[in-house]
Write a protein that holds these residues in place. Structure first.
Motif, PDB file in Angstrom:
ATOM      1  N   UNK A 178       2.347  19.255  13.829  1.00  0.00           N
ATOM      2  CA  UNK A 178       1.579  20.371  13.334  1.00  0.00           C
ATOM      3  C   UNK A 178       1.477  20.131  11.900  1.00  0.00           C
ATOM      4  N   UNK A 179       2.340  19.599  10.964  1.00  0.00           N
ATOM      5  CA  UNK A 179       2.362  19.481   9.473  1.00  0.00           C
ATOM      6  C   UNK A 179       1.140  18.541   9.104  1.00  0.00           C
ATOM      7  N   UNK A 180       1.226  17.620  10.061  1.00  0.00           N
ATOM      8  CA  UNK A 180       0.005  16.449   9.802  1.00  0.00           C
ATOM      9  C   UNK A 180      -1.216  17.071   9.840  1.00  0.00           C
ATOM     10  N   UNK A 181      -1.461  17.974  11.046  1.00  0.00           N
ATOM     11  CA  UNK A 181      -2.644  18.571  11.451  1.00  0.00           C
ATOM     12  C   UNK A 181      -3.056  19.566  10.276  1.00  0.00           C
ATOM     13  N   UNK A 182      -1.983  20.262   9.976  1.00  0.00           N
ATOM     14  CA  UNK A 182      -2.373  21.303   8.617  1.00  0.00           C
ATOM     15  C   UNK A 182      -2.692  20.445   7.444  1.00  0.00           C
ATOM     16  N   UNK A 183      -1.827  19.547   7.298  1.00  0.00           N
ATOM     17  CA  UNK A 183      -2.302  18.786   5.980  1.00  0.00           C
ATOM     18  C   UNK A 183      -3.759  18.073   5.878  1.00  0.00           C
ATOM     19  N   UNK A 184      -3.920  17.540   7.109  1.00  0.00           N
ATOM     20  CA  UNK A 184      -5.358  16.732   7.242  1.00  0.00           C
ATOM     21  C   UNK A 184      -6.522  17.676   7.226  1.00  0.00           C
ATOM     22  N   UNK A 185      -5.997  18.865   7.618  1.00  0.00           N
ATOM     23  CA  UNK A 185      -7.314  19.870   7.540  1.00  0.00           C
ATOM     24  C   UNK A 185      -7.629  20.273   6.142  1.00  0.00           C
ATOM     25  N   UNK A 186      -6.520  20.301   5.401  1.00  0.00           N
ATOM     26  CA  UNK A 186      -6.458  20.685   3.975  1.00  0.00           C
ATOM     27  C   UNK A 186      -7.352  19.634   3.138  1.00  0.00           C
ATOM     28  N   UNK A 187      -7.119  18.371   3.781  1.00  0.00           N
ATOM     29  CA  UNK A 187      -7.969  17.283   2.803  1.00  0.00           C
ATOM     30  C   UNK A 187      -9.259  17.106   3.483  1.00  0.00           C
ATOM     31  N   UNK A 188      -9.543  17.843   4.619  1.00  0.00           N
ATOM     32  CA  UNK A 188     -10.817  17.798   5.305  1.00  0.00           C
ATOM     33  C   UNK A 188     -11.160  16.645   6.173  1.00  0.00           C
ATOM     34  N   UNK A 189      -9.911  16.197   6.542  1.00  0.00           N
ATOM     35  CA  UNK A 189     -10.132  14.844   7.484  1.00  0.00           C
ATOM     36  C   UNK A 189     -10.234  15.317   8.896  1.00  0.00           C
ATOM     37  N   UNK A 190     -11.158  14.719   9.702  1.00  0.00           N
ATOM     38  CA  UNK A 190     -11.382  14.948  11.150  1.00  0.00           C
ATOM     39  C   UNK A 190      -9.870  14.280  11.968  1.00  0.00           C
ATOM     40  N   UNK A 191      -9.223  15.362  12.668  1.00  0.00           N
ATOM     41  CA  UNK A 191      -8.128  14.778  13.141  1.00  0.00           C
ATOM     42  C   UNK A 191      -8.339  14.238  14.736  1.00  0.00           C
ATOM     43  N   UNK A 192      -7.661  13.233  15.028  1.00  0.00           N
ATOM     44  CA  UNK A 192      -7.731  12.853  16.272  1.00  0.00           C
ATOM     45  C   UNK A 192      -6.408  12.454  16.555  1.00  0.00           C
ATOM     46  N   UNK A 193      -5.696  13.034  17.900  1.00  0.00           N
ATOM     47  CA  UNK A 193      -4.640  12.562  18.562  1.00  0.00           C
ATOM     48  C   UNK A 193      -4.623  11.491  19.347  1.00  0.00           C
ATOM     49  N   UNK A 194      -3.673  10.377  19.073  1.00  0.00           N
ATOM     50  CA  UNK A 194      -3.744   9.558  20.113  1.00  0.00           C
ATOM     51  C   UNK A 194      -2.537   9.564  21.210  1.00  0.00           C
ATOM     52  N   UNK A 195      -3.061   9.041  22.296  1.00  0.00           N
ATOM     53  CA  UNK A 195      -1.821   8.894  23.313  1.00  0.00           C
ATOM     54  C   UNK A 195      -1.608  10.212  23.800  1.00  0.00           C
ATOM     55  N   UNK A 196      -2.846  11.278  24.170  1.00  0.00           N
ATOM     56  CA  UNK A 196      -2.603  12.383  25.098  1.00  0.00           C
ATOM     57  C   UNK A 196      -2.613  11.835  26.334  1.00  0.00           C
ATOM     58  N   UNK A 197      -1.512  12.316  26.976  1.00  0.00           N
ATOM     59  CA  UNK A 197      -1.032  12.041  28.293  1.00  0.00           C
ATOM     60  C   UNK A 197      -1.242  13.148  29.361  1.00  0.00           C
ATOM     61  N   UNK A 198      -0.631  14.101  28.915  1.00  0.00           N
ATOM     62  CA  UNK A 198      -0.504  15.261  29.573  1.00  0.00           C
ATOM     63  C   UNK A 198      -1.233  16.553  29.123  1.00  0.00           C
TER      64      UNK A 198
END
Ligand code: C2E
Ligand code: CA
Ligand code: CA
Ligand code: CA
Length: 279
Positions: A220-240
């Protein structure tokens, strides 16, 4: 004569001898496979977590051996790097993906951006910008349909030079993703300097979500930081589904993983696009 020549350079135990011979054999196998077209690109969809629509894909290499069957990248990419073949293989991969996109577009399929994994070597020799430009031109493909992925560690091998090259790639209209985010030795300061568009959260964090509180905090910290920096965020390895729920709750935009689809051969991936599959 070939065999005795080979033996002459090998000193040591019979075991070592055998290992070296196997390595030489495998090197020859890989060069031959590349030359005769036994490498193939697979495609894994990237999904918008809100709408469930396919909004992109990652191109992943496979070696289709007539006898051994499909060989995974972990069993030949490191070798390709070692023997200096990876640069040529990546150039081929880029061309292959653009060619495929062109073919699908000609058949009126609604194509999505597809990313190709680059390696550090290409950021050192500086040829990459020309290669990308030529490949797009040759296949008459609009730049928004091609993306590149670079790991943090590759980017950090020569940060200054990487920044320059990434700027040139971006100027071509190609989006740039940082791969395996969180696993490298990057300094966060550089994240801001690199002209990055997309940040892919490494599978190890995503897989910890719903089972490990630390992984949840980091994710959640990575997502929040990436949002601040205006990056599009992709989560890898979503299995469930629980992981998808967590990521959605924290406003991660996109996911990639077995929950949606494994990497697929081109025709199977095209079927997903043709049928407008949603997840
Ligand atoms: P990567 O770039 O991090 O690619 C994602 C890997 O995660 C792929 O493995 C994919 O199949 C796998 N994956 C996707 N979803 C899931 C999931 O839900 N669960 C699990 N357990 N795994 C998932 P793959 O295709 O075996 O590739 C492994 C690595 O090999 C890639 O990691 C990349 O570093 C390298 N690689 C693959 N293709 C290429 C290529 O064309 N060029 C270069 N330079 N490297 C490549
Ligand atoms: Ca990747
Ligand atoms: Ca990755
Ligand atoms: Ca990886």
């Amino acid at each position: 004569a070939k065999k005795s020549g080979r033996k002459a350079i090998v000193l040591g135990s019979p075991e070592l001898n055998e290992q070296v011979e196997n390595l030489i054999r495998e090197e020859n196998n890989l060069r031959e496979a590349f030359a005769k077209g036994d490498l193939e690109m697979f495609y894994q969809p990237r999904v918008d977590l809100k709408t469930g629509k396919i909004v992109g894909a990652e191109a992943l290499m496979r070696w289709r051996d007539p006898i051994r069957g499909l060989i995974a990248p972990k069993d030949f990419i490191p070798l390709a790097e070692e023997i200096g073949l990876i640069g040529k293989m990546t150039t081929w991969a880029l061309d292959q993906v653009c060619l495929q996109q062109r073919n699908w577009q000609d058949r009126n399929i609604d194509i999505v951006p597809i990313s190709v994994n680059l390696v550090a070597e290409q950021f050192l020799d500086g040829q990459i910008v020309t290669t990308l430009e030529k490949t797009l031109e040759k296949n008459s493909l609009a730049p928004q349909y091609l993306e590149v992925e670079l790991t943090e560690s590759a980017a950090m091998q020569s940060p200054q030079k990487t920044v320059e090259l990434l700027k040139q790639i971006k100027a071509l209209g190609i989006l740039i993703a940082i791969d395996d985010f969180g696993t490298g030795y990057s300094s966060l300061a550089y994240l801001e300097k690199f002209p990055i568009d997309i940040l892919k959260i490494d599978i190890s964090f995503v897989q910890g979500v719903t089972v490990d509180q630390h992984a949840e905090v980091i994710t959640s910290a990575i997502i929040a930081m990436a949002k601040e920096l205006k990056f599009l965020i992709v989560a890898e390895g979503v299995e469930i589904d629980g992981q998808r729920q967590f990521l959605s709750k924290h406003a991660c935009e996109e996911g990639q993983g077995y929950l949606f689809s494994k990497p697929l051969p081109a025709t199977e991936f095209a079927d997903l696009l043709i049928n407008h599959i949603t997840y």
